[in-house]
Design a protein around this motif. Structure first.
Motif, PDB file in Angstrom:
ATOM      1  N   GLU A  58       0.812  -1.213   0.000  1.00  0.00           N
ATOM      2  CA  GLU A  58       0.000   0.000   0.000  1.00  0.00           C
ATOM      3  C   GLU A  58       0.848   1.267   0.000  1.00  0.00           C
ATOM      4  N   LEU A  59       2.001   1.221   0.645  1.00  0.00           N
ATOM      5  CA  LEU A  59       2.846   2.413   0.773  1.00  0.00           C
ATOM      6  C   LEU A  59       3.507   2.809  -0.546  1.00  0.00           C
ATOM      7  N   LEU A  60       4.119   1.846  -1.237  1.00  0.00           N
ATOM      8  CA  LEU A  60       4.983   2.176  -2.361  1.00  0.00           C
ATOM      9  C   LEU A  60       4.258   2.767  -3.562  1.00  0.00           C
ATOM     10  N   PRO A  61       3.032   2.347  -3.894  1.00  0.00           N
ATOM     11  CA  PRO A  61       2.341   3.013  -4.999  1.00  0.00           C
ATOM     12  C   PRO A  61       1.996   4.470  -4.716  1.00  0.00           C
ATOM     13  N   ARG A  62       1.996   4.847  -3.448  1.00  0.00           N
ATOM     14  CA  ARG A  62       1.608   6.207  -3.067  1.00  0.00           C
ATOM     15  C   ARG A  62       2.799   7.145  -2.903  1.00  0.00           C
ATOM     16  N   PHE A  63       3.942   6.577  -2.481  1.00  0.00           N
ATOM     17  CA  PHE A  63       5.063   7.430  -2.102  1.00  0.00           C
ATOM     18  C   PHE A  63       6.386   6.924  -2.674  1.00  0.00           C
ATOM     19  N   ASP A  64       7.244   7.879  -3.045  1.00  0.00           N
ATOM     20  CA  ASP A  64       8.661   7.588  -3.253  1.00  0.00           C
ATOM     21  C   ASP A  64       9.346   7.713  -1.900  1.00  0.00           C
ATOM     22  N   LEU A  65      10.269   6.807  -1.624  1.00  0.00           N
ATOM     23  CA  LEU A  65      11.018   6.838  -0.376  1.00  0.00           C
ATOM     24  C   LEU A  65      12.369   7.473  -0.661  1.00  0.00           C
ATOM     25  N   VAL A  66      12.636   8.610  -0.023  1.00  0.00           N
ATOM     26  CA  VAL A  66      13.819   9.417  -0.328  1.00  0.00           C
ATOM     27  C   VAL A  66      14.677   9.556   0.923  1.00  0.00           C
ATOM     28  N   PRO A  67      15.993   9.269   0.830  1.00  0.00           N
ATOM     29  CA  PRO A  67      16.862   9.424   2.005  1.00  0.00           C
ATOM     30  C   PRO A  67      16.860  10.861   2.502  1.00  0.00           C
ATOM     31  N   SER A  68      17.009  11.000   3.823  1.00  0.00           N
ATOM     32  CA  SER A  68      17.013  12.328   4.437  1.00  0.00           C
ATOM     33  C   SER A  68      17.954  12.337   5.624  1.00  0.00           C
ATOM     34  N   GLY A  69      19.192  12.766   5.409  1.00  0.00           N
ATOM     35  CA  GLY A  69      20.147  12.881   6.507  1.00  0.00           C
ATOM     36  C   GLY A  69      20.547  11.528   7.077  1.00  0.00           C
ATOM     37  N   ASP A  70      21.115  11.588   8.268  1.00  0.00           N
ATOM     38  CA  ASP A  70      21.638  10.389   8.901  1.00  0.00           C
ATOM     39  C   ASP A  70      20.661   9.741   9.865  1.00  0.00           C
ATOM     40  N   GLY A  71      19.604  10.440  10.232  1.00  0.00           N
ATOM     41  CA  GLY A  71      18.644   9.876  11.168  1.00  0.00           C
ATOM     42  C   GLY A  71      19.237   9.690  12.545  1.00  0.00           C
ATOM     43  N   GLU A  72      18.621   8.833  13.324  1.00  0.00           N
ATOM     44  CA  GLU A  72      19.096   8.560  14.677  1.00  0.00           C
ATOM     45  C   GLU A  72      18.971   7.068  14.939  1.00  0.00           C
ATOM     46  N   ARG A  73      20.095   6.419  15.186  1.00  0.00           N
ATOM     47  CA  ARG A  73      20.080   5.001  15.479  1.00  0.00           C
ATOM     48  C   ARG A  73      19.514   4.759  16.871  1.00  0.00           C
ATOM     49  N   ASP A  74      18.874   3.605  17.048  1.00  0.00           N
ATOM     50  CA  ASP A  74      18.311   3.218  18.334  1.00  0.00           C
ATOM     51  C   ASP A  74      19.282   2.244  18.996  1.00  0.00           C
ATOM     52  N   LEU A  75      19.688   2.535  20.207  1.00  0.00           N
ATOM     53  CA  LEU A  75      20.632   1.663  20.897  1.00  0.00           C
ATOM     54  C   LEU A  75      20.015   0.311  21.241  1.00  0.00           C
ATOM     55  N   ALA A  76      18.700   0.207  21.105  1.00  0.00           N
ATOM     56  CA  ALA A  76      18.025  -1.083  21.290  1.00  0.00           C
ATOM     57  C   ALA A  76      17.786  -1.783  19.956  1.00  0.00           C
ATOM     58  N   GLY A  77      18.381  -1.256  18.872  1.00  0.00           N
ATOM     59  CA  GLY A  77      18.259  -1.871  17.556  1.00  0.00           C
ATOM     60  C   GLY A  77      17.454  -1.049  16.586  1.00  0.00           C
ATOM     61  N   GLY A  78      17.851  -1.084  15.307  1.00  0.00           N
ATOM     62  CA  GLY A  78      17.122  -0.343  14.274  1.00  0.00           C
ATOM     63  C   GLY A  78      17.295   1.159  14.398  1.00  0.00           C
TER      64      GLY A  78
END
Length: 349
Positions: free
Chosen positions: A318-338
């Motif tokens: 459902e997501l991909l037909p509606r949106f392009d996924l575009v990288p944005s900066g470095d984000g924030e890693r979670d020390l509990a994973g992901g």
């Protein structure tokens, strides 16, 4: 605490298989992790003082509960659930809030409610719990995590009181002669960890697809469920949000060239093991499938994989037909994973 992916990569750069700490031995090598997981007689899962069903059980007792739970997690059963409509509803209402992490959390909660027939009245409480549980996990504050766990048991009790007759939750509570504490433990295992983990899985895959436009287009064009599972498994292997499980040795054991005394606490670091360069090279869904440890291996292999994969496939279909996924900066890693904050922009097509 360190980002689990960075921790594992550093240990692999040193050629390490086992990391010794004052409290436990952390297993980062793929071969060692697999060996331990396939030897439940020598490495017991009974490591918690709290009731954990079925994860904290061994042998025949574990097999008995797994047989019971497979009634509800069987691939043919969960395949009949309409998670596409859940994803569609979440995205239809998302026009004014295109935050990937918020959408992932909302879908995770609603998909779970759909499966278990939990009431809509619990949705905000569940969403608040997911956010607080993530903060508590990152803090390392055991008192905080204990309070959050107790709050979740209260949510489960409220769900049990409100769930309709004939639902998965109702059948679990009424068909098997289980004690209340056992029912709560099973539902906690099914849902508490999976709410946050499902959202993290979505974040990991969203970011990976943002970085790989050809793969994003391949999925956008539509793939079979089998192909989706292979691709998703490989993306999750590269950044496994199911970071670790604990074991304790029941006898003297030998692994990765070392001797472990009976009673040694062992942590299987799946995130690290899934990036072991002795086993894996690059991106190869088919070639890496047999060695992929995202869902564990052996007797304690995660029975919830089919459910999770049908949910994930529904969301991205459902997501991909509606949106392009575009990288944005470095984000924030979670020390509990992901990812704690996934660095992706959703751009309407």
């Amino acid at each position: 605490m360190t980002d689990p992916r960075a921790f594992g990569d550093h240990q692999h750069s040193l050629g390490t298989q086992l990391v010794h700490t004052d409290a436990e031995v952390i297993v980062v090598g793929h071969a060692a992790a697999r060996e331990i997981a396939l030897d439940p007689a020598s490495y017991s899962s009974g490591v918690s003082a709290h009731l954990q069903l079925p994860n904290g059980l061994d042998g025949e007792e574990h097999a008995r509960f797994r047989t019971l739970l497979d009634i509800y997690l069987n691939a043919e059963v969960v395949a009949e659930m309409d998670f596409r409509s859940v994803a569609r509803d979440v995205l239809d209402r998302a026009a004014d809030s295109l935050d990937a992490d918020r959408l992932a959390a909302l879908f995770s909660v609603r998909a779970m409610r759909h499966w278990l027939s939990w009431p809509e009245s619990l949705e905000d409480r569940l969403l608040d719990w997911v956010a607080e549980n993530a903060r508590a996990a990152r803090s390392g504050d055991r008192a905080w995590t204990a309070r959050v766990a107790a709050e979740y048991d209260e949510i489960i009790t409220a769900a049990l009181e409100a769930t309709p007759e004939g639902s998965v939750t109702w059948h679990l509570a009424h068909d098997h002669g289980l004690e209340h504490a056992e029912i709560v433990s099973i539902l906690r295992n099914w849902t508490a960890g999976d709410l946050g983990s499902m959202a993290k899985c979505i974040g990991v895959i969203v970011r990976a697809l943002a970085d790989n436009v050809p793969l994003q287009e391949r999925l956008r064009g539509g793939v079979s469920h089998m192909e989706f599972v292979a691709i998703a498994d490989e993306l999750l292997r590269l950044d496994d949000p199911f970071v670790s499980n604990r074991r304790v040795t029941t006898c003297p054991a030998h692994v990765a060239g070392e001797e472990l005394d009976a009673g040694t606490r062992v942590r299987l670091h799946w995130t690290a093991a899934n990036r072991d360069p002795h086993t894996f090279r690059g991106f190869d869904p088919e070639g890496h499938a047999a060695d992929n440890l995202v869902w564990g291996v052996g007797a304690h292999y995660c029975p919830g994989k089919p459910l999770s994969m049908y949910e994930l496939h529904a969301f991205f279909a459902e997501l991909l037909p509606r949106f392009d996924l575009v990288p944005s900066g470095d984000g924030e890693r979670d020390l509990a994973g992901g990812w704690a904050r996934t660095p992706v922009v959703l751009r309407a097509r």
